[in-house]
Design a protein around this motif. Structure first.
Motif, mmCIF file in Angstrom:
data_model
loop_
_atom_site.group_PDB
_atom_site.id
_atom_site.type_symbol
_atom_site.label_atom_id
_atom_site.label_comp_id
_atom_site.label_asym_id
_atom_site.label_seq_id
_atom_site.Cartn_x
_atom_site.Cartn_y
_atom_site.Cartn_z
ATOM 1 N N LEU A 85 31.075 46.142 20.882
ATOM 2 C CA LEU A 85 30.284 45.410 20.967
ATOM 3 C C LEU A 85 28.848 45.405 21.990
ATOM 4 N N CYS A 86 29.523 45.892 22.674
ATOM 5 C CA CYS A 86 27.840 45.493 23.625
ATOM 6 C C CYS A 86 27.563 47.332 23.941
ATOM 7 N N ASN A 130 25.146 40.725 20.044
ATOM 8 C CA ASN A 130 26.350 41.397 20.751
ATOM 9 C C ASN A 130 27.056 40.214 21.845
ATOM 10 N N HIS A 150 19.669 41.541 18.765
ATOM 11 C CA HIS A 150 20.499 42.823 18.282
ATOM 12 C C HIS A 150 21.145 42.461 19.580
#
Length: 172
Positions: free
Chosen positions: A54-55, A79, A75
């Motif tokens: 996710l990151c 995240n 974005h």
């Protein structure tokens, strides 16, 4: 929904995937049952996998967002919300944002980012949320003032060469 399904499906081991595939092929109507089986057998509390999935700011660059700082920051913030809700954090986000934003096509913006990074490197108080909010604001101002340079794409180069070719035909 699809992203969650993909994450859960990718988190199960190969042996269970084979079992699940066999069950689906044998029993054609397994939608809800397959979902239940996947969620029961998926990896639970695998924070490192969640963070990696996710990151991924270490692989991002500004050109992926058409040099649009607003899109990039949105974005990253999304995240961060997901990470926070899963009890995770990532201390490298600020360093990666500095790296990404220093590639901006605006000298004034890059100077501001370098100034903020220097203060951060020296251990001065730094609020990441405030930095991102200010970056979005500065980006909007520089775009409005036409200081944000448009990057040249291959389509732009082709368009320019087509125009030059047409002009040369007209001149003949």
């Amino acid at each position: 929904f699809k992203a969650m399904y993909t994450y859960l499906f990718n988190s199960i081991d190969q042996r269970f995937k084979k079992h699940l595939t066999l069950c689906v092929n044998t029993h054609h109507r397994m939608g809800p049952l397959a979902w239940k089986m996947i969620t029961e057998h998926s990896v639970k509390n695998d924070n490192q996998t969640i963070r990696r999935a996710l990151c991924s700011t270490h692989t991002l660059n500004l050109s992926e967002f058409d040099n649009n700082v607003d899109k990039l920051i949105t974005h990253v913030q999304e995240n961060m919300r997901i990470l926070t809700s899963s009890g995770e954090s990532d201390r490298s986000i600020a360093a990666n944002l500095f790296r990404i934003l220093k590639a901006a096509p605006c000298d004034e913006f890059r100077s501001w980012v370098v100034q903020k990074q220097t203060a951060w490197d020296e251990g001065q108080a730094f609020d990441l949320e405030n930095f991102m909010k200010n970056a979005k604001s500065k980006y909007a101002n520089y775009v409005q003032d036409k200081l944000w340079k448009k990057t040249t794409t291959m389509a732009d180069i082709k368009k320019e060469s087509d125009i030059v070719a047409l002009n040369s035909k007209i001149d003949r």
